[in-house]
Motif scaffolding. Sequence first.
Motif, short mmCIF file in Angstrom:
data_model
loop_
_atom_site.label_atom_id
_atom_site.label_comp_id
_atom_site.label_asym_id
_atom_site.label_seq_id
_atom_site.Cartn_x
_atom_site.Cartn_y
_atom_site.Cartn_z
N SER A 148 -33.23 -9.73 -8.20
CA SER A 148 -33.40 -9.25 -6.82
C SER A 148 -34.58 -9.86 -6.09
CB SER A 148 -33.57 -7.72 -6.83
OG SER A 148 -34.82 -7.36 -7.43
N ALA A 149 -35.41 -10.66 -6.74
CA ALA A 149 -36.65 -11.14 -6.12
C ALA A 149 -36.41 -11.73 -4.73
CB ALA A 149 -37.31 -12.18 -7.03
N ALA A 150 -37.20 -11.27 -3.76
CA ALA A 150 -36.97 -11.68 -2.37
C ALA A 150 -38.27 -11.63 -1.57
CB ALA A 150 -35.92 -10.78 -1.72
N SER A 151 -39.39 -11.96 -2.20
CA SER A 151 -40.66 -11.90 -1.46
C SER A 151 -41.62 -13.00 -1.91
CB SER A 151 -41.31 -10.51 -1.63
OG SER A 151 -41.40 -10.14 -3.01
N PRO A 152 -41.24 -14.27 -1.62
CA PRO A 152 -42.12 -15.37 -2.02
C PRO A 152 -43.21 -15.69 -1.00
CG PRO A 152 -40.10 -16.25 -1.09
CD PRO A 152 -39.97 -14.75 -1.07
N PHE A 153 -43.17 -15.00 0.17
CA PHE A 153 -44.11 -15.30 1.25
C PHE A 153 -44.93 -14.06 1.59
CE2 PHE A 153 -40.11 -17.68 2.65
CZ PHE A 153 -40.42 -18.81 1.91
N VAL A 158 -46.93 -19.37 1.12
CA VAL A 158 -46.23 -19.30 -0.17
C VAL A 158 -47.22 -18.78 -1.19
CG1 VAL A 158 -45.04 -20.61 -1.97
CG2 VAL A 158 -44.73 -21.23 0.44
N THR A 159 -46.87 -17.69 -1.86
CA THR A 159 -47.86 -16.98 -2.69
C THR A 159 -47.93 -17.44 -4.14
OG1 THR A 159 -46.27 -15.28 -3.33
CG2 THR A 159 -47.51 -14.91 -1.29
N GLY A 160 -46.88 -18.09 -4.62
CA GLY A 160 -46.81 -18.39 -6.05
C GLY A 160 -46.01 -17.37 -6.83
N SER A 163 -41.53 -12.56 -6.50
CA SER A 163 -41.64 -11.20 -5.99
C SER A 163 -43.12 -10.89 -5.80
CB SER A 163 -41.01 -10.17 -6.94
OG SER A 163 -41.26 -8.86 -6.45
N THR A 164 -43.63 -11.27 -4.63
CA THR A 164 -45.01 -10.91 -4.31
C THR A 164 -45.17 -9.40 -4.29
OG1 THR A 164 -45.16 -12.93 -2.97
CG2 THR A 164 -46.86 -11.25 -2.62
N ARG A 165 -44.12 -8.71 -3.82
CA ARG A 165 -44.17 -7.25 -3.77
C ARG A 165 -44.54 -6.69 -5.13
NH1 ARG A 165 -40.04 -4.26 -5.77
NH2 ARG A 165 -40.24 -2.01 -5.51
N TRP A 166 -43.79 -7.04 -6.18
CA TRP A 166 -44.06 -6.43 -7.47
C TRP A 166 -45.30 -7.02 -8.13
CZ3 TRP A 166 -42.37 -1.91 -8.58
CH2 TRP A 166 -42.54 -1.41 -9.87
N GLY A 167 -45.61 -8.27 -7.79
CA GLY A 167 -46.83 -8.86 -8.34
C GLY A 167 -48.09 -8.16 -7.88
N LEU A 168 -48.07 -7.61 -6.65
CA LEU A 168 -49.25 -6.97 -6.09
C LEU A 168 -49.16 -5.45 -6.04
CD1 LEU A 168 -49.89 -9.33 -3.02
CD2 LEU A 168 -50.81 -9.51 -5.34
N PHE A 169 -47.97 -4.91 -6.29
CA PHE A 169 -47.77 -3.47 -6.09
C PHE A 169 -48.61 -2.65 -7.07
CE2 PHE A 169 -45.52 0.58 -5.98
CZ PHE A 169 -45.22 0.69 -4.63
N PRO A 170 -49.27 -1.61 -6.58
CA PRO A 170 -50.14 -0.80 -7.45
C PRO A 170 -49.33 0.23 -8.25
CG PRO A 170 -50.24 0.03 -5.20
CD PRO A 170 -49.36 -1.19 -5.15
N GLU A 281 -42.59 -7.89 -16.89
CA GLU A 281 -42.55 -7.63 -15.45
C GLU A 281 -43.41 -8.63 -14.69
OE1 GLU A 281 -43.38 -3.64 -14.25
OE2 GLU A 281 -41.93 -2.74 -15.63
N ALA A 282 -44.60 -8.89 -15.22
CA ALA A 282 -45.49 -9.85 -14.56
C ALA A 282 -44.88 -11.24 -14.53
CB ALA A 282 -46.85 -9.88 -15.28
N ALA A 283 -44.23 -11.63 -15.62
CA ALA A 283 -43.60 -12.95 -15.67
C ALA A 283 -42.42 -13.04 -14.70
CB ALA A 283 -43.13 -13.24 -17.10
N ALA A 284 -41.62 -11.97 -14.63
CA ALA A 284 -40.48 -11.96 -13.72
C ALA A 284 -40.94 -11.96 -12.26
CB ALA A 284 -39.59 -10.74 -13.99
N ALA A 285 -42.05 -11.29 -11.96
CA ALA A 285 -42.57 -11.31 -10.60
C ALA A 285 -42.96 -12.72 -10.19
CB ALA A 285 -43.78 -10.37 -10.49
N ARG A 286 -43.43 -13.51 -11.15
CA ARG A 286 -43.84 -14.89 -10.87
C ARG A 286 -42.64 -15.82 -10.69
NH1 ARG A 286 -48.97 -16.31 -9.18
NH2 ARG A 286 -50.51 -15.02 -10.25
N LEU A 287 -41.74 -15.83 -11.66
CA LEU A 287 -40.70 -16.87 -11.71
C LEU A 287 -39.29 -16.32 -11.74
CD1 LEU A 287 -42.41 -19.39 -14.19
CD2 LEU A 287 -42.14 -19.63 -11.71
N SER A 288 -39.11 -15.05 -11.63
CA SER A 288 -37.80 -14.38 -11.59
C SER A 288 -36.85 -14.92 -12.65
CB SER A 288 -37.21 -14.43 -10.18
OG SER A 288 -36.88 -15.73 -9.75
N LEU A 289 -35.75 -15.49 -12.26
CA LEU A 289 -34.72 -15.90 -13.24
C LEU A 289 -35.18 -17.03 -14.14
CD1 LEU A 289 -31.60 -15.70 -10.91
CD2 LEU A 289 -32.07 -14.23 -12.88
#
Length: 382
Positions: A148-153, A158-160, A163-170, A281-289
């Motif tokens: 579902s990742a849909a937040s690379p910006f 471009v954030t790296g 899923s920037t959402r899950w990478g930063l979500f508290p 989860e951290a790895a999937a937030a970075r590179l998804s599939l």
Amino acid sequence: MLSKGFEVEMYTSTPEGEIVGLSDKIVAELDGFVREPDSRNVEYTTPPCYRYERLLCDLVRPRVRLREYLKHLGNYTLTPGSTLALGGGDRFHRSDPSNPYHTYIEQTYGTRVVTASIHINVGISDPEVLLRACRLVRVEAPLYLALSAASPFLDGEVTGYHSTRWGLFPKTPAQVPLFESHLHFIRWTEQQLALGTMQNVRHLWSSVRPNGDRRPYNLNRLELRICDLVSDPVALLAITALLEARLIQLMQEPTLDPLQVSQLSAATRAQDLVALTDANEAAAARLSLDAELIHWQSGQPILARDWVEQLYGEVWAIAKKEGFSCFLTPLKKILREGNEAQRWLQLQQQGKDVASVVKQAIQDTANQELTLRDTLCQPLVA
């Protein structure tokens, strides 16, 4: 089949992608929409439903109605994605300044929580089966994030992350165990409320949680919270079909429980599984599939897309028997063409700037919703 429903959070914006706070007007004028702490988000919930055909229209119709209302307000639309892609991440836009819980959220987390997402709810009435299901979905939640990742910006950059959402979500509380039973969940929740690590029973922001009418005591559904906003309803139904088929498989095979079948040491299995899952989860937030994960059963590394393929093969016969395998098949397209984040990043790498990618996604999403409405849901539209 199991009952299913969605909580859908979306941004309101201009066609150019400037996020605009309109939730106060929307909530006041349109039934079925509720405000989020930030006024740039609005949320709607679909009713519990068993049939995927109906679910599709339940997803599309409120958005079409909201789009028509936004046009009435001015030149406004809906923006896909799960972060403030083109800007606005510097400050909160409070939707209800008098709400003390919103004050706490703003002061504690800032705009890290001003995101849009999909929460998938699946009905399970037996609390012990529900907690077992939560354990399985918790350790496999990174796969649903990868799909579902849909937040690379974020803020025009471009954030790296895919899923920037899950990478930063508290995620809150910072440490959430694998709940061994309903009683364990009750006692843990009561303890968190007493300690103040949770402000209320809703303040459990993990990838998956048991939910119900009187948490933590009366529970009736699993809520998967990790997914970014999936703007394509067909893709969302495919992700949901994978989840449902996996849950039916668990009900048929109760031993398919991470606390029973993992290769990890029994003495520390629960803690080790949480650590493994957090890393996944951290790895999937970075590179998804394309992320390399660690499989909770074997302890071996595996690409997220290969793990999804593996699960697809395991549950296909279940979905076919239950009559919803046709809704599972679009997963193949996601695996072949990439999720939204991957497709947007590909456009950016081909030379399009972030603003152009977002603007095109806004138009593509609007066109797709109208097409689905006109071809599949027209008889249900008032």
